[in-house]
Scaffold this active site. Structure first.
Site, PDB file in Angstrom:
ATOM      1  N   ASP A  75      -8.087   4.506   4.583  1.00  0.00           N
ATOM      2  CA  ASP A  75      -7.925   3.192   4.196  1.00  0.00           C
ATOM      3  C   ASP A  75      -7.300   2.494   5.287  1.00  0.00           C
ATOM      4  O   ASP A  75      -5.982   2.593   5.695  1.00  0.00           O
ATOM      5  CB  ASP A  75      -7.137   3.015   2.967  1.00  0.00           C
TER       6      ASP A  75
ATOM      7  N   HIS B 264       1.028  -1.325   0.083  1.00  0.00           N
ATOM      8  CA  HIS B 264       0.034   0.145   0.164  1.00  0.00           C
ATOM      9  C   HIS B 264       0.902   1.287  -0.018  1.00  0.00           C
ATOM     10  O   HIS B 264       0.547   2.394  -0.602  1.00  0.00           O
ATOM     11  CB  HIS B 264      -0.860   0.073   1.105  1.00  0.00           C
TER      12      HIS B 264
END
Length: 211
Positions: free
Chosen positions: A110, A77
């Protein structure tokens, strides 16, 4: 072969910027839901431009030697984020609502499943813990009052079997409550299934997730 609609980004591809992709008109909030490996994070990242933005990472740091697989997921990520994005790590459950409330530019959170997990860990997985409810209420209020562009990523956990453990059922219940509350105050809601975005709630005049 599945062909994505040309308006939709490839949800498995690294962030490629907003070129050619429609961004919401105005200052809208979007909740992106999906199961594991549904492509929800990559899809959410494509909703923001390659311009300054704030990325709120909710996963708590882990010892890479103790849990190398989770550390690898976090690293993936991190590598996918544009260099112009600022990352804020929410390590105590309080930073997320603060960023949503105070940062007027584009914000991406997120994800909310790991945020809820952290809250439950802090509360010792006590059922109906006041601290978890208070954090949920604070975040929903911040999202509802926000006027800047916002994208929230969360897991959809209500479509499978009933978890066999008390902790599993506690997590499912808390995340389900949070998702429902956020869906009510967000302008748009999208569900990712097998990499395909399905619009559940579309803001008036918006075609950002139209099929």
């Amino acid at each position: 072969m599945v062909r994505l609609h040309p308006r939709h980004p490839d949800p498995q591809a690294p962030h490629a910027g907003a070129a050619g992709l429609p961004r919401h008109p105005g200052q809208l909030s979007t909740l992106v839901l999906g199961g594991t490996r549904s492509g929800k994070s990559a899809y959410a990242e494509h909703l923001l431009p390659d311009a300054p933005a704030v990325y709120v990472a909710t996963a708590r740091p882990v010892d890479p030697h103790a849990d190398p697989e989770w550390a690898d997921r976090i690293a993936v990520h991190r590598r996918r984020r544009p260099a112009v994005w600022e990352t804020v790590e929410d390590t105590d459950g309080f930073a997320t609502a603060g960023v949503v409330r105070s940062r007027p530019g584009p914000v991406l959170v997120d994800d909310l499943a790991t945020w809820v997990t952290g809250l439950l860990d802090d509360a010792g997985w006590e059922r109906d813990a006041a601290s978890v409810e208070a954090a949920r209420t604070e975040l929903v209020a911040a999202v509802g009052a926000r006027t800047g562009p916002l994208v929230l990523v969360s897991a959809e956990v209500g479509l499978g079997v009933v978890p066999s453990t008390s902790a599993g059922r506690r997590f499912r219940d808390e995340l389900g409550l949070l998702n429902a509350d956020l869906a009510a105050v967000c302008d748009e809601v999208v569900l990712l299934v097998a990499g395909l975005p399905l619009p559940l709630k579309v803001a008036s005049g918006s075609d950002s997730v139209a099929p």
